[in-house]
Scaffold this active site. Structure first.
Site, PDB file in Angstrom:
ATOM      1  N   GLY A   1       0.792  -1.234   0.000  1.00 54.43           N
ATOM      2  CA  GLY A   1       0.000   0.000   0.000  1.00 54.43           C
ATOM      3  C   GLY A   1       0.818   1.276   0.000  1.00 54.43           C
ATOM      4  O   GLY A   1       0.262   2.367   0.105  1.00 54.43           O
TER       5      GLY A   1
ATOM      6  N   GLU B   1       2.204   2.992  -2.248  1.00 56.37           N
ATOM      7  CA  GLU B   1       1.908   3.993  -3.277  1.00 56.37           C
ATOM      8  C   GLU B   1       0.790   4.927  -2.799  1.00 56.37           C
ATOM      9  O   GLU B   1       0.747   6.094  -3.129  1.00 56.37           O
ATOM     10  CB  GLU B   1       1.482   3.306  -4.579  1.00 56.37           C
ATOM     11  CG  GLU B   1       2.640   2.983  -5.500  1.00 56.37           C
ATOM     12  CD  GLU B   1       3.683   2.110  -4.858  1.00 56.37           C
ATOM     13  OE1 GLU B   1       3.360   0.962  -4.515  1.00 56.37           O
ATOM     14  OE2 GLU B   1       4.822   2.574  -4.671  1.00 56.37           O
TER      15      GLU B   1
ATOM     16  N   THR C   1       6.561  -1.031   3.127  1.00 57.85           N
ATOM     17  CA  THR C   1       5.694  -2.209   3.235  1.00 57.85           C
ATOM     18  C   THR C   1       6.442  -3.479   2.823  1.00 57.85           C
ATOM     19  O   THR C   1       7.294  -3.459   1.935  1.00 57.85           O
ATOM     20  CB  THR C   1       4.436  -2.053   2.364  1.00 57.85           C
ATOM     21  OG1 THR C   1       4.830  -1.685   1.043  1.00 57.85           O
ATOM     22  CG2 THR C   1       3.519  -0.983   2.944  1.00 57.85           C
TER      23      THR C   1
ATOM     24  N   ASP D   1      11.076   4.407  -5.829  1.00 58.48           N
ATOM     25  CA  ASP D   1      10.239   3.207  -5.653  1.00 58.48           C
ATOM     26  C   ASP D   1      11.096   1.942  -5.755  1.00 58.48           C
ATOM     27  O   ASP D   1      10.651   0.924  -6.277  1.00 58.48           O
ATOM     28  CB  ASP D   1       9.084   3.177  -6.682  1.00 58.48           C
ATOM     29  CG  ASP D   1       8.093   2.056  -6.427  1.00 58.48           C
ATOM     30  OD1 ASP D   1       8.045   1.530  -5.302  1.00 58.48           O
ATOM     31  OD2 ASP D   1       7.369   1.684  -7.388  1.00 58.48           O
TER      32      ASP D   1
ATOM     33  N   HIS E   1      -6.207   1.366 -16.082  1.00 57.42           N
ATOM     34  CA  HIS E   1      -6.760   1.323 -17.440  1.00 57.42           C
ATOM     35  C   HIS E   1      -5.750   1.684 -18.514  1.00 57.42           C
ATOM     36  O   HIS E   1      -6.049   1.573 -19.699  1.00 57.42           O
ATOM     37  CB  HIS E   1      -7.989   2.225 -17.530  1.00 57.42           C
ATOM     38  CG  HIS E   1      -9.183   1.626 -16.842  1.00 57.42           C
ATOM     39  ND1 HIS E   1      -9.935   0.625 -17.401  1.00 57.42           N
ATOM     40  CD2 HIS E   1      -9.716   1.861 -15.622  1.00 57.42           C
ATOM     41  CE1 HIS E   1     -10.907   0.282 -16.560  1.00 57.42           C
ATOM     42  NE2 HIS E   1     -10.797   1.009 -15.464  1.00 57.42           N
TER      43      HIS E   1
HETATM   44 CA    CA Z   1       6.062   0.424  -4.687  1.00 60.05          CA
END
Ligand code: CA
Length: 741
Positions: free
Chosen positions: A220, A222, A279, A344, A660
């Site tokens: 979670g 992000e 996480t 990230d 999408h």
């Molecule tokens: Ca990530």
């Protein structure tokens, strides 16, 4: 075609999935019709023996079983079975297959014990089947609410169960840890693992079991959460310990003593309000040699360190490998792969344990290829860094200084002021798709990729110096609203995305061989003593390569893309190889592949969630699907201003694109909104704002979007659809793809 190259790029991960069109009919509601909370038993189930620590420790004596997530506690994913080998693999054929009734991504590794296969599918559903025939023994549906799908950054996936002491353990997408009876599938207990159900936590990883405990983390980062791992008593479900990976609100006491030290590495800012991140959504490994549990810790929340911790600092324990005492949860050592993570760069990728001769001395080592592109060899006894070689193209850092153990960053690629292409991007040079460790050959068979992102700071932060947490969406600190424009403007400098299967020597950093795959996002890997390396790829080919040379010795066309790692097992003297098919996961955002990246099979034929099991002489066949009709209907767009479309584009990119697809081109797993029928267009606002498709996984965004927002998103979708329609008809040379200026 060159003009479209940029689209290809696999940016990131996914956010929120948004609209659902009528093309979603293959993606059913998350609830299975037959299941309540109890398991559904059918057929005569062969009784399985008890799996406990002693049995997993002695896994070498039963090579026919796959007892734990990575086969054994070492998680090497290298099978000693030789029934299927170089000489006969050409006779490998499909023994049976099972449709999973979903077109969402499949990521599960099965546990196979005494003839029964336990595995999971989308929406955290659990299945027990006879491993030789596929006959259903029982199934269990945890009834994850469809609207929880919006909280999953990277699809409604699950990577598997733990089978331990007569029970099957699964973490559900909505944060529960559930214990089932292994024989019947009946629920024994269930606990809520979440500290805050309003934050967008999810569980997608497989629980691990050892020492009478079940270890589970969550994802979670992000969206903005704080990472932690909990150990529960396997018998009762009672909490034994919890380890937070990042410090929380500085005005409150430290929950675990290690946070006092960690907190000194976070400086300024209000990370605890945004979440902090860290996480542990994938890799947790138990080490019987030291009674350790290793946590693979994820990225910062937000991604950008200048927002997260403006005073600098390493931000422990982000992007780290943390060793805890399995019984107490007390930290023994840690190694941080990416101090002050800014990209990230999770270190949640699968870790394997091995005994390896390093510099003339036998060492008990931990092996990991985290997202950041360096392959780490770490001494398990104390966390000493032994090696950190590049295993893919890395531009964010020049090397790891072996004296300090720290990466040396490339200052030219600081993106605080100007956007920069960086390798790896947020999908990593390697993601959760498991590697296989061949201890004897001293090689790792590794699914690697070169996959850049153009990183740029959040526009509002750039203009005001302030960042406001968005409670209903992503909180990365990166500019997503104008991402299409960033791609278009900088396409000339974009590094080419590529995928590889590598036989990599972690000590020398050299490749023994490399298979280049024309799409970057491919499946996990299995090695065997039969001299083979198995992998499913994006193009739909399930392949067996010669582990000595990388030569493809056998291929099977599944007509759909694969991410899940293969597994192998033996029943009554017959060896089987299994794999789950179905694409998606973290790569939904990239959308449609464009030259020079090859189209994934799921984009061409559809995304089919299936379990395939092979044996020598297998004669079963798969239905060959038709190519998907991608004729885009003409859209009504009279009286719409370019500015309205531009606003809609930014809102779409912030809330819809990550599922999408960039520029409204879906990669196949999630409905392509350009293809919406007029009927779907008419209920567009009910879908987006009222959640009429919530049971299918498309939750309402009424909490974060207004009617005006929805209208502009709708306008942008229509504008993109028309552009691509005109292009397909040959009426324009190239679509402009962005309305930003
Ligand atoms: Ca990530």
């Amino acid at each position: 075609m060159r003009a479209f190259m940029w689209i290809v790029v696999a940016v990131v991960v996914a956010l929120v999935f948004f609209f659902t069109s009528q093309r979603s009919s293959r993606d059913e509601a998350p609830a299975m019709p037959e299941a309540e909370t109890a398991g559904t038993a059918a057929g005569a189930a062969p009784a399985i023996g008890l799996i406990d620590d002693a049995r997993i420790n002695a896994a070498a004596s039963e090579p026919g079983n796959w007892l734990a997530y990575g086969r054994t506690y070492e998680e090497q994913r290298f099978s000693p079975l030789t029934g299927i080998n170089r000489d006969n693999v050409s006779q490998l054929g499909l023994a049976w297959y099972k449709d999973m009734g979903t077109n969402r991504a499949q990521e599960s590794t099965p546990i196979v014990v005494d003839g029964i296969m336990f595995f999971t599918s989308a929406w955290s559903r659990v299945y027990a089947v006879r491993a030789d025939t596929g006959e259903m023994v029982w199934s269990y549906d945890p009834q994850v609410p469809g609207e929880w799908g919006r909280r999953a950054c990277c699809d409604v996936v699950n990577r598997g169960v733990a089978v331990y002491n007569g029970r099957v353990y699964v973490g559900s997408l909505d944060g529960r840890l559930i214990a089932l009876d292994a024989a019947s599938g009946a629920k024994v207990w269930e606990v809520d693992t979440l500290i805050d159900r309003d934050r967008f936590y999810t569980i997608t990883g497989a629980p691990r079991a050892a020492r009478g405990k079940i270890f589970i983390g969550n994802g979670g980062a992000e969206f903005g959460v704080r990472g932690y791992v909990t150990a529960y008593d396997a018998e009762s479900g009672e909490q034994v310990w919890r380890f937070y990976t990042v410090p929380g609100d500085p005005s409150l006491p430290f929950e675990n003593p290690e946070l006092e030290m960690a907190a000194k590495t976070w400086k300024g800012g209000n990370w605890w309000e945004i979440g902090g991140g860290g996480t542990v959504w994938n890799s947790i490994v138990y080490d019987p040699d030291f009674n350790n549990v290793y946590l693979g810790v994820g990225n910062g929340s937000p991604w950008t360190r200048v927002i997260r911790s403006p005073g600098g600092g390493d931000n422990l324990f982000l992007s780290s490998i943390v060793a805890l005492d399995a019984d107490t949860g007390k930290m023994k050592w840690y190694y941080q792969t990416t101090p002050g993570d800014n990209w990230d760069y999770t270190a949640v990728q699968d870790m394997a344990l091995a005994d390896m001769e390093v510099d003339g001395e036998m060492k008990k080592v931990l092996l990991q290829a985290p997202k950041n592109g360096f392959f780490y060899v770490i001494d398990r006894s104390d966390g000493t860094l032994l090696r950190a070689n590049k295993y893919a193209t890395v531009t964010w850092a020049t090397h790891v200084d072996m004296e300090t153990g720290r990466p040396v960053e490339n200052k030219d690629l600081d993106y605080t002021k100007h956007e920069k292409w960086v390798l790896p991007g947020p999908l990593g040079a390697h993601n959760w798709q498991a590697m296989s460790v061949d201890e004897e050959a001293g090689l790792v068979y590794l699914p690697a990729q070169d996959n850049p992102l153009i990183y740029g700071m959040n526009q509002e932060w750039k203009q005001t110096g302030l960042y406001k947490r968005n409670p209903g969406g992503w909180n990365t600190g990166i500019e997503f609203g104008r991402i299409a424009q960033l791609f278009v403007d900088n396409i000339a400098e974009q590094p080419t995305p590529r995928g590889y299967l590598k036989a990599f020597d972690p000590l020398t950093g050299k490749d023994a061989w490399v298979v280049e795959i024309p799409h970057y996002w491919n499946g996990g890997v299995l090695g065997t003593a039969g001299g083979l390396v198995f992998q499913g790829d994006a193009l739909g080919m399930f392949s067996a390569y010669d582990k000595a040379t990388g030569e493809a010795l056998w291929q099977f066309n599944t007509y759909t893309s694969m991410l899940a790692p293969p597994a192998t097992f033996e029943i009554d003297g017959t060896q089987y190889v299994s794999i789950l098919t179905g694409n998606g996961g973290g790569d939904l955002f990239s959308g449609e592949a464009m030259d020079p990246v090859a189209k994934p099979a799921s984009e061409t034929y559809g995304n089919y969630g299936r379990l395939l099991v092979f044996k020598l002489g297998g004669t079963e066949t798969l239905p060959i699907p038709d190519k998907i009709d991608k004729t885009i209907p003409e859209q009504q767009l009279a009286g719409v201003s370019e500015e309205e479309i531009a606003v809609g584009e930014r809102t779409y990119n912030n809330y819809c694109a990550v599922c999408h697809g960039l520029v409204v081109r879906s990669g196949g797993a999630i409905p392509d909104l350009r293809l919406m029928t007029e009927g779907t267009h008419q209920i567009f606002n009910q879908i987006v704002l009222e959640g009429v498709f919530a049971p299918k996984g498309m939750a309402s965004f009424g909490d974060v979007l207004t009617e005006e927002d929805a209208g502009r998103i709708h306008t942008y979708i229509r504008a993109r659809a028309n552009e691509d329609r005109e292009y397909a008809l040959g009426n324009v040379d190239a679509p402009k793809l962005t309305w930003q200026n």
